[in-house]
Design an enzyme around this catalytic site. Structure first.
Site, short mmCIF file in Angstrom:
data_model
loop_
_atom_site.label_atom_id
_atom_site.label_comp_id
_atom_site.label_asym_id
_atom_site.label_seq_id
_atom_site.Cartn_x
_atom_site.Cartn_y
_atom_site.Cartn_z
N GLU B 209 -48.76 4.77 -32.51
CA GLU B 209 -47.90 5.26 -31.41
C GLU B 209 -46.88 4.08 -31.13
OE1 GLU B 209 -51.47 5.47 -28.72
OE2 GLU B 209 -51.07 3.41 -27.97
N HIS B 247 -51.43 3.79 -22.40
CA HIS B 247 -52.08 2.48 -22.85
C HIS B 247 -50.82 1.35 -22.61
CE1 HIS B 247 -53.93 5.10 -26.24
NE2 HIS B 247 -54.79 4.93 -25.15
#
Lengths: 380, 293
Positions: B209, B247
């Site tokens: 990511e 995150h």
């Protein structure tokens, strides 16, 4: 979390870094009052939480009181990258012989606080980083020893090439490292660090960001927070156990898990739509979270369709479906919704939702396409 | 074989009397994971689900021979718990706790490296070697024993992909969630090397990511050192710069860490990047067919 230059400089001063005298002003009147006590030139600097102020005309040198007032009235209220300038800093100007760059970051690769230093400081540092990265020296710092005296001196020598100045610089670098670690910073940058013709070193600009995960033990830093409207919404969501970031599209997304939430936004884009947000509701089937999440999506006026994407793991899909039904009954919105459930007990969950007349699908691609279709119907 | 955990793993659950610790200890045990002990200061002598509880990790290791630990304590205490495990002689620590300060993890990584302890996480879902050991909060029922290795920075996105693999009869050797924090323990390259050396693993899926440049480094490593096929997916192509996407590590800062750069790096390393997760099984089949041709 970001803070303004004037706040970063308050922290610098607290740790004994040399910062020119400055006064924070919110109006031309305050500037007038402050200038009455000042002699010599000042720099008038916009205080906004974005970079590139100087290039946008938000930093001006004023040789006289009148020039300072003129600069203040031009800069206050100015728009810089969508932010209105409400505060300016009047800082004593210093003569510049040479500009340097020093900064600390948490480096993911070396798993250490890393000092970056360059003799090519100033507004073009990003260009230097891009085109001549070898001019920026990097020093990973061992967390168990900190920045040792001789290491700091060596870096000082590399920058200034003079023992006396290197000692001065070493002291500053060690102070910067201490404040970085003690405030749980993610960036502490002095750019430029200035050498004057009379061989003094000054931090004339400062930038600091902080680790959101550590704010619980940094009440003084947390108190410096200034959030805009979008950020207030994000903070509010965080307090409800949701992770939310607003975007500019019109398809609201509600997803369990951060990675899946990003993949969902990407999928909407891939099929020609525009996601309105990132929204991670976490792992439970708690109806209250769905209610809170829906309320956030509905409050965004751009949203005209919602895609709910849940992968049932430990939380089974039938439980998730029951939670969704309860939440949607509570909200009573006529927002078009498509629900995608997959994973544990997906069939049972989908059947429950179908009974309620909700459009349901089993794959992410179908859900994205359906959401885009619903959104286009709303637009026409 | 498999990597990191198997049926010989003897697990210690740190924070076993807390809500999450207790719940997941029960689930891991039901899956068949060999849990030998739990810790909770002040609650030594008790039992949770038939698992003996000790006051300290050192005592638990001494009495039970635990070699792996999983941590469920709140973020503010996670660093201390990892260090306690490391000094007790635990070889592999899995930290589930979310929200651990970066400075804590910098200190921890430096110390455990000296002690020779491996760490996965924090802020991760854990790992699983199907039919042998589930160590974490992953939903065991979607996994199937097989030959695909998988490394990921995310939780549910991993489950999504695993579910597709399983439905396509592509079982997994070991699946590892390395977590979404900027400073974490074992990372892509460490694990790619283990998969390369694991006879049971035939191919690897890497789910990345935005944020940092670990994917770019992994791509370089794959090009130089991997003989086994690797397929990838990168989340966050539509993420705006400067915003943390859930995150802590998923953030594009000063223009670096974009999905675009990562995809480019993988393309250069001849690693196919799926446009959407559902393409992964097909890409794997193609790569495996070529490798076996």
């Amino acid at each position: 979390m970001k803070i303004h230059e004037y706040q970063a400089k308050e922290i610098f001063k607290k740790y004994g870094l040399p910062v020119p005298n400055d006064v924070l002003c919110h109006s031309v009147e305050e500037v007038e009052k402050a200038m009455a006590k000042k002699e010599g030139m000042v720099v008038v600097k916009a205080q906004v939480l974005v970079g590139g102020r100087g290039k946008a005309g938000g930093v001006k040198l004023a040789k006289t009181k009148q020039e300072a007032l003129d600069a203040a009235s031009q800069i206050l209220g100015m728009d810089i990258k969508g932010l209105t300038v409400e505060k300016i800093l009047l800082a004593d100007a210093v003569d510049i012989e040479k500009e340097f760059y020093v900064g600390l970051i948490n480096d993911r690769n070396t798993k250490s606080v890393t000092l970056m230093a360059s003799a090519e400081g100033g507004v073009e540092i990003e260009e230097v980083a891009k085109n001549t990265p070898e001019l920026i020296h990097k020093f990973p710092i061992d967390p168990l020893t900190g920045l040792l005296d001789f290491q700091a001196r060596e870096i000082g020598m590399q920058l200034f090439g003079d023992v006396k100045l290197a000692r001065k610089a070493a002291d500053m670098l060690q102070k910067l490292y201490t404040l970085f670690v003690e405030t749980d910073a993610t960036i502490a940058e002095i750019n430029p660090l200035v050498l004057t013709p009379d061989k003094k070193i000054w931090a004339i600009d400062g930038k600091m960001n902080f680790d959101d995960n550590a704010l619980y033990r940094q009440p003084e830093i947390e108190a410096m927070r200034e959030a805009d409207e979008d950020e207030l919404k994000e903070i509010d969501a965080h307090e409800k156990g949701l992770s939310y970031v607003k975007l500019d599209g019109n398809i609201g997304c509600m997803v369990n898990g951060a990675g899946l939430a990003m993949a969902t936004m990407d999928m909407i884009k891939l099929y020609g739509g525009e996601p309105a947000n990132f929204l991670d509701i976490g792992g439970s089937s708690n109806p209250q979270k769905v209610v809170d999440a829906m309320n956030i999506l509905i409050s965004d006026k751009n949203v005209n369709a919602v895609m709910i994407n849940i992968f049932g793991g430990i939380t089974r899909c039938d439980d998730v479906a029951r939670g969704l039904i309860e939440a949607l009954d509570t909200i009573k919105s006529d927002m078009p919704i498509v629900v995608r459930l997959s994973g544990t007990n997906a069939d049972e969950g989908l059947a429950l939702l179908k009974d309620k007349g909700l459009p349901t699908v089993q794959t992410m691609s179908e859900a994205a396409q359906k959401a885009i279709e619903l959104s286009r119907v709303q637009e026409s | 074989m498999s990597i990191l955990v198997n049926k010989n793993t003897k697990l210690l659950v740190q924070g076993i009397t807390g809500r999450d610790g207790q719940f997941h200890a029960g689930r891991m045990k039901a899956y068949g994971t060999n849990i030998v002990a739990g810790t909770s200061p002040g609650k030594g002598g008790q039992e949770v689900d038939g698992i003996p509880v000790f006051d300290t990790a050192a005592e638990a290791v001494k009495k039970t021979g635990a070699n792996t630990s999983i941590i469920f304590v709140p973020a503010a205490f996670a660093a201390d718990a990892i260090l306690e495990a490391s000094y007790a002689g635990i070889e592999l620590v899995i930290a589930i706790s979310e929200g651990v300060p970066i400075q804590d993890m910098i200190r921890v990584n430096s110390i455990i490296k000296r002690n020779g302890t491996k760490l996965i996480g924090p802020n991760c879902p854990g790992l699983i070697t199907p039919d042998e050991a589930l160590i974490g909060i992953l939903p065991g029922m979607i996994f199937k024993k097989g030959n695909i290795g998988l490394i990921s920075r995310s939780g549910t996105l991993t489950y999504e992909v695993v579910n597709m693999l399983t439905m396509n009869e592509m079982g997994q050797s070991t699946v590892v969630g390395i977590g979404g924090d900027p400073v974490a323990g074992l990372y892509y390259i460490d694990l790619l090397e283990m998969y390369e050396n694991d006879p049971e693993t035939e191919a690897v899926v890497l789910i990345g990511e935005i944020g940092g440049d670990a994917e770019e480094q992994a791509a370089e490593y794959i090009a130089k050192h991997m003989t086994k096929p690797v397929v990838s997916f990168i989340a966050g192509q539509t993420a705006p710069p400067g915003k943390r996407m859930g995150h802590a590590g998923a953030i594009i800062s000063s223009g670096s860490g974009t999905a675009e750069e990562k995809i480019k790096a993988f393309a250069k390393a001849n690693v196919p990047v799926a446009k959407e997760p559902s393409e992964i099984p097909g890409l794997l089949k193609e790569k495996l067919a070529k490798a076996n041709a």
